[in-house]
Design a protein around this motif. Sequence first.
Motif, PDB file in Angstrom:
ATOM      1  N   VAL A  73       0.865  -1.171   0.000  1.00  0.00           N
ATOM      2  CA  VAL A  73       0.000   0.000   0.000  1.00  0.00           C
ATOM      3  C   VAL A  73       0.903   1.222   0.000  1.00  0.00           C
ATOM      4  O   VAL A  73       1.764   1.333   0.872  1.00  0.00           O
ATOM      5  CB  VAL A  73      -0.929   0.000   1.227  1.00  0.00           C
ATOM      6  N   PRO A  74       0.735   2.156  -0.941  1.00  0.00           N
ATOM      7  CA  PRO A  74      -0.162   2.093  -2.098  1.00  0.00           C
ATOM      8  C   PRO A  74       0.308   1.035  -3.087  1.00  0.00           C
ATOM      9  O   PRO A  74       1.471   0.637  -3.088  1.00  0.00           O
ATOM     10  CB  PRO A  74      -0.056   3.505  -2.695  1.00  0.00           C
ATOM     11  N   PRO A  75      -0.616   0.574  -3.944  1.00  0.00           N
ATOM     12  CA  PRO A  75      -0.268  -0.463  -4.909  1.00  0.00           C
ATOM     13  C   PRO A  75       0.860  -0.015  -5.832  1.00  0.00           C
ATOM     14  O   PRO A  75       0.959   1.168  -6.178  1.00  0.00           O
ATOM     15  CB  PRO A  75      -1.552  -0.669  -5.711  1.00  0.00           C
ATOM     16  N   LYS A  76       1.711  -0.952  -6.196  1.00  0.00           N
ATOM     17  CA  LYS A  76       2.812  -0.656  -7.106  1.00  0.00           C
ATOM     18  C   LYS A  76       2.799  -1.708  -8.214  1.00  0.00           C
ATOM     19  O   LYS A  76       2.737  -2.901  -7.952  1.00  0.00           O
ATOM     20  CB  LYS A  76       4.153  -0.710  -6.358  1.00  0.00           C
ATOM     21  N   VAL A  77       2.838  -1.217  -9.458  1.00  0.00           N
ATOM     22  CA  VAL A  77       2.870  -2.100 -10.624  1.00  0.00           C
ATOM     23  C   VAL A  77       4.004  -1.636 -11.524  1.00  0.00           C
ATOM     24  O   VAL A  77       4.181  -0.436 -11.750  1.00  0.00           O
ATOM     25  CB  VAL A  77       1.526  -2.055 -11.399  1.00  0.00           C
ATOM     26  N   GLU A  78       4.777  -2.601 -12.011  1.00  0.00           N
ATOM     27  CA  GLU A  78       5.843  -2.308 -12.954  1.00  0.00           C
ATOM     28  C   GLU A  78       5.679  -3.197 -14.174  1.00  0.00           C
ATOM     29  O   GLU A  78       5.068  -4.265 -14.100  1.00  0.00           O
ATOM     30  CB  GLU A  78       7.230  -2.575 -12.342  1.00  0.00           C
ATOM     31  N   TYR A  79       6.242  -2.745 -15.274  1.00  0.00           N
ATOM     32  CA  TYR A  79       6.234  -3.508 -16.515  1.00  0.00           C
ATOM     33  C   TYR A  79       7.664  -3.734 -16.958  1.00  0.00           C
ATOM     34  O   TYR A  79       8.523  -2.865 -16.795  1.00  0.00           O
ATOM     35  CB  TYR A  79       5.447  -2.764 -17.603  1.00  0.00           C
TER      36      TYR A  79
END
Length: 122
Positions: A73-79
């Motif tokens: 938290v907070p959400p973390k997104v990677e590509y």
Amino acid sequence: MLIKKKYNISIEATLEVIGGKWKSVILCHLTHGKKRTSDLKRLMPSITQKMLTQQLRELERDQIVNRISYNQVPPKVEYELTEYGWTLQPLLDGLCTWGEQHIIKEYGDKRLVLEDNILNNK
């Protein structure tokens, strides 16, 4: 094996996966390492959030890009590029080289029209 589609020439298959205005740009940025959605948006200010999300989902569906979601938290997104996605690097490098040569041919100096976001935003 179910054949989904037939192609007249093999480049159609390539363009089906990386074609369009944004996918190759996204992939070029990912050759420089993992990126969060906000990083990509900053590197590509003309793309809408909706389009960026759509293009990333399609690249993920085609197994070119991995989406890494962190449980925090907070959400973390990677590509990042998949192993299969990395096989596109020579093609992407060639497209970049040709584009630079084209810009120089048309404008004489690439610095006049090329914003080098990759170098300026590391």
